[in-house]
Design a protein around this motif. Structure first.
Motif, PDB file in Angstrom:
ATOM      1  N   TRP A 115       0.842  -1.189   0.000  1.00 25.79           N
ATOM      2  CA  TRP A 115       0.000   0.000   0.000  1.00 25.79           C
ATOM      3  C   TRP A 115       0.879   1.242   0.000  1.00 25.79           C
ATOM      4  N   THR A 116       0.384   2.341  -0.557  1.00 26.26           N
ATOM      5  CA  THR A 116       1.073   3.626  -0.462  1.00 26.26           C
ATOM      6  C   THR A 116       0.039   4.729  -0.271  1.00 26.26           C
ATOM      7  N   GLU A 117       0.304   5.583   0.710  1.00 23.30           N
ATOM      8  CA  GLU A 117      -0.604   6.684   1.021  1.00 23.30           C
ATOM      9  C   GLU A 117      -0.336   7.876   0.112  1.00 23.30           C
ATOM     10  N   ILE A 118      -1.384   8.441  -0.459  1.00 26.84           N
ATOM     11  CA  ILE A 118      -1.296   9.701  -1.190  1.00 26.84           C
ATOM     12  C   ILE A 118      -1.507  10.833  -0.195  1.00 26.84           C
ATOM     13  N   GLU A 138       1.637   1.112 -10.764  1.00 30.16           N
ATOM     14  CA  GLU A 138       2.694   0.564 -11.606  1.00 30.16           C
ATOM     15  C   GLU A 138       3.657  -0.290 -10.789  1.00 30.16           C
ATOM     16  N   ARG A 139       3.775  -0.035  -9.487  1.00 32.46           N
ATOM     17  CA  ARG A 139       4.620  -0.840  -8.610  1.00 32.46           C
ATOM     18  C   ARG A 139       3.877  -2.056  -8.078  1.00 32.46           C
ATOM     19  N   GLY A 140       2.629  -2.232  -8.463  1.00 29.30           N
ATOM     20  CA  GLY A 140       1.837  -3.348  -7.975  1.00 29.30           C
ATOM     21  C   GLY A 140       1.255  -3.113  -6.606  1.00 29.30           C
ATOM     22  N   GLU A 141       1.133  -1.848  -6.200  1.00 28.78           N
ATOM     23  CA  GLU A 141       0.593  -1.509  -4.888  1.00 28.78           C
ATOM     24  C   GLU A 141      -0.742  -0.800  -5.041  1.00 28.78           C
ATOM     25  N   THR A 142      -1.425  -0.600  -3.912  1.00 32.73           N
ATOM     26  CA  THR A 142      -2.749   0.022  -3.916  1.00 32.73           C
ATOM     27  C   THR A 142      -2.688   1.377  -3.221  1.00 32.73           C
ATOM     28  N   PRO A 143      -3.194   2.434  -3.844  1.00 35.07           N
ATOM     29  CA  PRO A 143      -3.232   3.744  -3.203  1.00 35.07           C
ATOM     30  C   PRO A 143      -4.282   3.803  -2.089  1.00 35.07           C
ATOM     31  N   PHE A 144      -3.973   4.561  -1.049  1.00 38.36           N
ATOM     32  CA  PHE A 144      -4.951   4.897  -0.022  1.00 38.36           C
ATOM     33  C   PHE A 144      -4.653   6.307   0.453  1.00 38.36           C
TER      34      PHE A 144
END
Length: 267
Positions: A173-176, A204-210
């Motif tokens: 996961w990655t936080e915006i 593109e990195r295979g992660e999901t934004p949150f």
């Protein structure tokens, strides 16, 4: 300097009811024991980012008296600390300077796409980024926040007028965060474009934004919903001040009120 000891194990794999724990339930902890472990400063079971990177502190799910003593020793007398996924109140002699209800939203069907006008921002752009943050107040952004991930910006006549980037980084996961737009260009959809562009890089990195927002910021929440984010859970954010005097072992011993402030929870 924080003691150089191995990082603690992640939170228990199961919640109090036996359900599988989720990395977003305590995102600061998940980040600092995962992809952002190289930033982690530790005392006991307490983890934090360097103070010039981001103010968020990570506590275990149920902190005890020793954990709060370690927060005091790690942060220092009179320091402000910021806690995500706040559940347990600090000791009675700590001054609470900020408490907000928030929402945590995850990518459901965001129309993520690169933006031709978005430029990558880096350390050389930090003075401009800090000036934009000062004008727009999106929430905590510090001199080294740009090191947490990708930041994108849009310029008009050479001036940075909008930006968005990445903050917390639990595994997968990655936080915006840091979404802000100068008043001179509001209403042109720049924030939406940058959010989509940052989300594209995350996917593109295979992660999901949150992302997080203050529950009271209904305009931001509505924007995120329109972009394709969905509510995952409600959460709380806390800012508190370490008592001004502590004992030699870091245990807060007096009810002195410290000084300091914490910026509002931002986008």
């Amino acid at each position: 300097m924080p003691e150089a000891t191995p990082l603690p194990a992640p939170l228990s794999a199961h919640g109090p009811g036996g359900e599988q724990a989720h990395p977003l339930d305590n995102p600061s902890w998940s980040s600092l024991t995962g992809p952002h472990a190289h930033f982690a400063e530790r005392r006991g079971r307490i983890l934090r980012y360097p103070p010039d990177v981001t103010p968020w502190l990570a506590l275990p799910e149920r902190p005890d008296a020793q954990d709060w003593a370690d927060v005091a020793a790690l942060s220092g007398p009179g320091a402000s600390v910021a806690i995500t996924a706040f559940q347990e109140p600090p000791p009675a002699d700590w001054e609470i300077v900020f408490h907000a209800e928030g929402v945590q939203m995850v990518d459901q069907d965001v129309d993520a796409a690169p933006d031709p006008q978005a430029v990558r921002l880096g350390p050389a752009d930090v003075p401009e980024m800090l000036e934009l943050v000062e004008r727009t107040r999106p929430g905590p952004f510090l001199p080294r926040t740009v090191e947490l991930g990708t930041y994108l910006g849009i310029r008009r006549s050479g001036i940075l007028v909008a930006m968005a980037g990445e903050r917390l980084h639990p595994t997968g996961w990655t936080e915006i965060s840091g979404v802000c737009t100068d008043d001179s260009v509001r209403g042109q959809g720049l924030a939406s474009r940058l959010i989509r562009a940052v989300a594209h890089g995350i996917r593109e990195r295979g992660e999901t934004p949150f992302l997080h927002a203050a529950a009271s910021n209904t305009g931001a929440v509505r924007l995120y919903e329109n972009l394709g984010f969905a509510l995952r859970r409600r959460t709380s954010f806390l800012g508190a001040v370490v008592p001004a005097r502590t004992g030699a072992d870091g245990d807060a011993r007096t009810p002195d009120r410290g000084t300091g402030s914490l910026e509002q929870v931002g986008r």
